[in-house]
Design an enzyme around this catalytic site. Sequence first.
Site, PDB file in Angstrom:
ATOM      1  N   ASP A  96    -147.308  25.166  31.621  1.00  0.00           N
ATOM      2  CA  ASP A  96    -147.907  25.864  30.486  1.00  0.00           C
ATOM      3  C   ASP A  96    -147.644  25.087  29.186  1.00  0.00           C
ATOM      4  O   ASP A  96    -146.563  24.517  29.015  1.00  0.00           O
ATOM      5  CB  ASP A  96    -147.276  27.267  30.405  1.00  0.00           C
ATOM      6  N   HIS A  97    -148.602  25.078  28.295  1.00  0.00           N
ATOM      7  CA  HIS A  97    -148.438  24.507  26.946  1.00  0.00           C
ATOM      8  C   HIS A  97    -147.742  23.158  26.890  1.00  0.00           C
ATOM      9  O   HIS A  97    -146.725  23.002  26.215  1.00  0.00           O
ATOM     10  CB  HIS A  97    -147.696  25.483  26.034  1.00  0.00           C
ATOM     11  N   GLY A 132    -145.922  35.840  21.072  1.00  0.00           N
ATOM     12  CA  GLY A 132    -144.860  36.568  20.399  1.00  0.00           C
ATOM     13  C   GLY A 132    -145.166  38.049  20.317  1.00  0.00           C
ATOM     14  O   GLY A 132    -145.854  38.591  21.186  1.00  0.00           O
TER      15      GLY A 132
END
Length: 285
Positions: free
Chosen positions: A84-85, A183
């Site tokens: 991921d990312h 978040g």
Amino acid sequence: MEWKKQNKTYQILTAAEKGGYGVVAPIAYNIEGIIGMVAAAEAKSSPLIIQMFPWALTFSNGLLVHAAAQAARDASVPIAVHLDHAQDEALIKRAADLPFDSIMVDMSHYEMDENLRKTRELVEYCNERRITTEAEPGRIEGGEDGIADTADLEGKLTTAEQVESFVATGIDFLAPAFGNVHGEYGSRGPVLEYERLEAIRIATGGRVRIALHGTNDFPEDVMKRCIKGGVSKVNVNKLILDDYLQHLKKNASTMSLTVLLEEGVKEVQRMMEWQMDVCGSTGKA
Ligand SMILES: [Zn+2]
């Protein structure tokens, strides 16, 4: 690209889109996470995508990736391992030599032209190694523990034109920004633009699968609405972690370590099974 039909992430998400369900893609931080996730997938007869942040590569020198890949191979249900990312080119190249089925090439911290150019290059690099790719047109706001914080950069919602440019880079999975953030959502909860999601889905023309990011504290109905809107990859982090962390905090001083770890695995499994039911992947393996 005939090889893509043999790629685990590609297979899992193609089947999910066709079947109208979502596949839970939790972030694994340790062996307990991996064991609990796989146990849930087998108990629920569900496909699964185990994700890691680049942090896991540097922290464990790739060991955790090998562990997840081994668990995926040994499982009785389809399981893929995804990075991921990945926001750093050198790290993506390093990851491409590890047993990942797919990698998110996240160049969203660059301006659009540079983003597209780098994405195209890295997609090609990954594809040469039979790894499928995900990218993020627009920019999903905020940061998460374990990935670089882009809080100094402005979030940008995905437009239909961007979808076209990104599909042209050769990616397989697209992570749109339509009000979702990394978040916390605060007391208001998520405010999503479902019409934008629909426009994005139409713009993809079925050429890529849609990945949902930023699902912290998502209520069940919001999750289901997103899947109805065409999402097939459901990234989860906090939803799976919460009870596990709670368990560690509560019991670390009283339980023996082996029992603490075993009970921790059960917490991961319980949360995973819940989300598999929510996303509709139960029984789809
Ligand atoms: Zn994300």
